[in-house]
Design a protein around this motif. Structure first.
Motif, PDB file in Angstrom:
ATOM      1  N   MET A   1       0.817  -1.210   0.000  1.00 40.88           N
ATOM      2  CA  MET A   1       0.000   0.000   0.000  1.00 40.88           C
ATOM      3  C   MET A   1       0.854   1.266   0.000  1.00 40.88           C
ATOM      4  N   ASN A   2       2.124   1.173   0.384  1.00 45.35           N
ATOM      5  CA  ASN A   2       2.975   2.336   0.495  1.00 45.35           C
ATOM      6  C   ASN A   2       3.215   3.017  -0.851  1.00 45.35           C
ATOM      7  N   ASP A   3       3.121   2.252  -1.972  1.00 49.67           N
ATOM      8  CA  ASP A   3       3.424   2.815  -3.282  1.00 49.67           C
ATOM      9  C   ASP A   3       2.183   3.290  -4.018  1.00 49.67           C
ATOM     10  N   ILE A   4       1.041   3.281  -3.390  1.00 52.19           N
ATOM     11  CA  ILE A   4      -0.192   3.707  -4.060  1.00 52.19           C
ATOM     12  C   ILE A   4      -0.131   5.192  -4.392  1.00 52.19           C
ATOM     13  N   VAL A   5       0.373   5.992  -3.462  1.00 54.17           N
ATOM     14  CA  VAL A   5       0.469   7.442  -3.656  1.00 54.17           C
ATOM     15  C   VAL A   5       1.933   7.852  -3.669  1.00 54.17           C
ATOM     16  N   THR A   6       2.338   8.560  -4.720  1.00 53.67           N
ATOM     17  CA  THR A   6       3.688   9.101  -4.815  1.00 53.67           C
ATOM     18  C   THR A   6       3.614  10.608  -4.653  1.00 53.67           C
ATOM     19  N   ILE A   7       4.517  11.163  -3.828  1.00 54.60           N
ATOM     20  CA  ILE A   7       4.490  12.590  -3.503  1.00 54.60           C
ATOM     21  C   ILE A   7       5.708  13.270  -4.111  1.00 54.60           C
ATOM     22  N   LYS A   8       5.462  14.345  -4.858  1.00 52.10           N
ATOM     23  CA  LYS A   8       6.551  15.141  -5.428  1.00 52.10           C
ATOM     24  C   LYS A   8       6.466  16.554  -4.871  1.00 52.10           C
ATOM     25  N   GLY A   9       7.551  17.025  -4.261  1.00 44.25           N
ATOM     26  CA  GLY A   9       7.565  18.364  -3.703  1.00 44.25           C
ATOM     27  C   GLY A   9       7.773  19.417  -4.778  1.00 44.25           C
ATOM     28  N   LEU A  10       6.932  20.466  -4.758  1.00 43.30           N
ATOM     29  CA  LEU A  10       7.059  21.611  -5.646  1.00 43.30           C
ATOM     30  C   LEU A  10       7.341  22.845  -4.800  1.00 43.30           C
ATOM     31  N   LYS A  11       7.783  23.926  -5.423  1.00 45.00           N
ATOM     32  CA  LYS A  11       8.075  25.129  -4.644  1.00 45.00           C
ATOM     33  C   LYS A  11       6.796  25.762  -4.099  1.00 45.00           C
ATOM     34  N   TYR A  12       5.633  25.368  -4.641  1.00 42.48           N
ATOM     35  CA  TYR A  12       4.381  25.946  -4.172  1.00 42.48           C
ATOM     36  C   TYR A  12       3.403  24.881  -3.692  1.00 42.48           C
ATOM     37  N   GLY A  13       3.881  23.704  -3.350  1.00 35.61           N
ATOM     38  CA  GLY A  13       2.991  22.677  -2.812  1.00 35.61           C
ATOM     39  C   GLY A  13       3.490  21.271  -3.079  1.00 35.61           C
ATOM     40  N   LEU A  14       2.584  20.333  -3.068  1.00 34.99           N
ATOM     41  CA  LEU A  14       2.888  18.926  -3.299  1.00 34.99           C
ATOM     42  C   LEU A  14       2.048  18.406  -4.453  1.00 34.99           C
ATOM     43  N   GLN A  15       2.660  17.653  -5.335  1.00 32.61           N
ATOM     44  CA  GLN A  15       1.935  17.024  -6.431  1.00 32.61           C
ATOM     45  C   GLN A  15       1.827  15.536  -6.143  1.00 32.61           C
ATOM     46  N   LEU A  16       0.611  15.011  -6.251  1.00 32.01           N
ATOM     47  CA  LEU A  16       0.372  13.597  -5.995  1.00 32.01           C
ATOM     48  C   LEU A  16       0.156  12.852  -7.301  1.00 32.01           C
ATOM     49  N   THR A  17       0.757  11.675  -7.413  1.00 35.12           N
ATOM     50  CA  THR A  17       0.472  10.755  -8.508  1.00 35.12           C
ATOM     51  C   THR A  17       0.138   9.402  -7.898  1.00 35.12           C
ATOM     52  N   PHE A  18      -0.512   8.562  -8.664  1.00 34.91           N
ATOM     53  CA  PHE A  18      -1.075   7.339  -8.107  1.00 34.91           C
ATOM     54  C   PHE A  18      -0.679   6.112  -8.927  1.00 34.91           C
ATOM     55  N   ALA A  19      -0.586   4.992  -8.238  1.00 35.45           N
ATOM     56  CA  ALA A  19      -0.224   3.738  -8.888  1.00 35.45           C
ATOM     57  C   ALA A  19      -1.281   3.361  -9.923  1.00 35.45           C
ATOM     58  N   LYS A  20      -0.823   2.839 -11.027  1.00 37.87           N
ATOM     59  CA  LYS A  20      -1.740   2.430 -12.096  1.00 37.87           C
ATOM     60  C   LYS A  20      -2.700   1.364 -11.573  1.00 37.87           C
ATOM     61  N   GLY A  21      -3.982   1.567 -11.817  1.00 38.15           N
ATOM     62  CA  GLY A  21      -4.988   0.594 -11.415  1.00 38.15           C
ATOM     63  C   GLY A  21      -5.477   0.744  -9.989  1.00 38.15           C
ATOM     64  N   ALA A  22      -4.916   1.672  -9.221  1.00 39.26           N
ATOM     65  CA  ALA A  22      -5.356   1.872  -7.832  1.00 39.26           C
ATOM     66  C   ALA A  22      -6.751   2.476  -7.819  1.00 39.26           C
ATOM     67  N   SER A  23      -7.616   1.942  -6.970  1.00 39.49           N
ATOM     68  CA  SER A  23      -8.977   2.470  -6.859  1.00 39.49           C
ATOM     69  C   SER A  23      -8.975   3.731  -6.004  1.00 39.49           C
ATOM     70  N   PHE A  24     -10.050   4.509  -6.104  1.00 42.49           N
ATOM     71  CA  PHE A  24     -10.152   5.719  -5.285  1.00 42.49           C
ATOM     72  C   PHE A  24     -10.134   5.375  -3.799  1.00 42.49           C
ATOM     73  N   ASP A  25     -10.816   4.301  -3.416  1.00 42.34           N
ATOM     74  CA  ASP A  25     -10.838   3.886  -2.008  1.00 42.34           C
ATOM     75  C   ASP A  25      -9.432   3.578  -1.514  1.00 42.34           C
ATOM     76  N   ASP A  26      -8.618   2.929  -2.356  1.00 45.46           N
ATOM     77  CA  ASP A  26      -7.238   2.626  -1.968  1.00 45.46           C
ATOM     78  C   ASP A  26      -6.423   3.914  -1.819  1.00 45.46           C
ATOM     79  N   VAL A  27      -6.605   4.838  -2.752  1.00 42.25           N
ATOM     80  CA  VAL A  27      -5.892   6.115  -2.691  1.00 42.25           C
ATOM     81  C   VAL A  27      -6.277   6.882  -1.433  1.00 42.25           C
ATOM     82  N   GLN A  28      -7.583   6.969  -1.172  1.00 45.16           N
ATOM     83  CA  GLN A  28      -8.061   7.714  -0.007  1.00 45.16           C
ATOM     84  C   GLN A  28      -7.543   7.096   1.289  1.00 45.16           C
TER      85      GLN A  28
END
Length: 212
Positions: free
Chosen positions: A1-28
């Motif tokens: 479950m640790n790889d479902i959400v990937t976090i990238k730091g930006l100078k004005y916030g955080l950008q989230l990307t998600f594992a291919k095929g992950a459901s919304f419930d898994d992401v949440q």
């Protein structure tokens, strides 16, 4: 479950990307686990960006509420649009000027009480470790977090950001504004034993209890 959400730091916030095929419930569930674990990426006042069109609107709203409960902002627009100050009206509430739209993604920390007659104007979000006394004014381009009692005038989302919110240990403002909407505390407010947050819902400002 640790790889479902990937976090990238930006100078004005955080950008989230998600594992291919992950459901919304898994992401949440994965995001909630990260938030509750005190993940160092998730600092109060930070804006979290999710790719536009990735989730349905009701799913975005669920994420927005989840991040707001943890004192964070949510957006599906990676670059913040140019926001104009609100139009003038009879309240004569002053509006801060923006020199850099990226500033609205930052947070200013004030480690004292804002006393009557004092005014705080910031282009970004603000954390106040103290009270906002009657006659004081706090105006922010982002959200306002008060670790104390709020009895003054507060204006969050002063450039039109309707996702901004105001939270305080005791929320009893003389007047509260979020974007272009106005509300005030009841004349005889109920005694509350926990913090409250004011936010826009269904195009009106609503107050709700929140756990710190």
């Amino acid at each position: 479950m640790n790889d479902i959400v990937t976090i990238k730091g930006l100078k004005y916030g955080l950008q989230l990307t998600f594992a291919k095929g992950a459901s919304f419930d898994d992401v949440q569930a994965n995001l909630l686990d990260k938030l509750q674990s005190g993940d160092s990426f998730f600092i109060r006042g930070t804006t979290v960006f999710v790719p536009k069109g990735y989730f349905a609107e009701e799913q975005n709203e669920a994420l927005r509420k989840m991040f707001h409960r943890h004192g964070m902002l949510f957006s599906t627009e990676l670059k913040r649009p140019n926001l104009a100050p609100p139009s003038r009206d009879n309240s004569k509430a002053p509006a801060p000027k923006v020199s850099n739209v990226d500033e609205t993604q930052k947070m200013t920390v004030i480690n004292h009480t804002v006393r009557g007659g004092q005014e705080v104007k910031v282009n970004c979000s603000v954390l106040i470790c103290g009270n906002v006394n009657p006659g004081a004014q706090v105006i922010a381009g982002g959200s306002i977090d008060i670790r104390g009692t709020c009895r003054g005038f507060v204006h969050a989302g002063a450039f039109g950001d309707k996702t901004a919110f105001v939270v305080a240990d005791r929320l009893m403002p003389a007047q509260i504004r979020i974007a272009d909407l106005i509300a005030r505390a009841p004349d005889e407010p109920e005694q509350v034993s926990q913090a409250e947050r004011a936010m826009i819902k269904d195009n009106m400002i609503v107050f709700e209890p929140v756990t710190r």
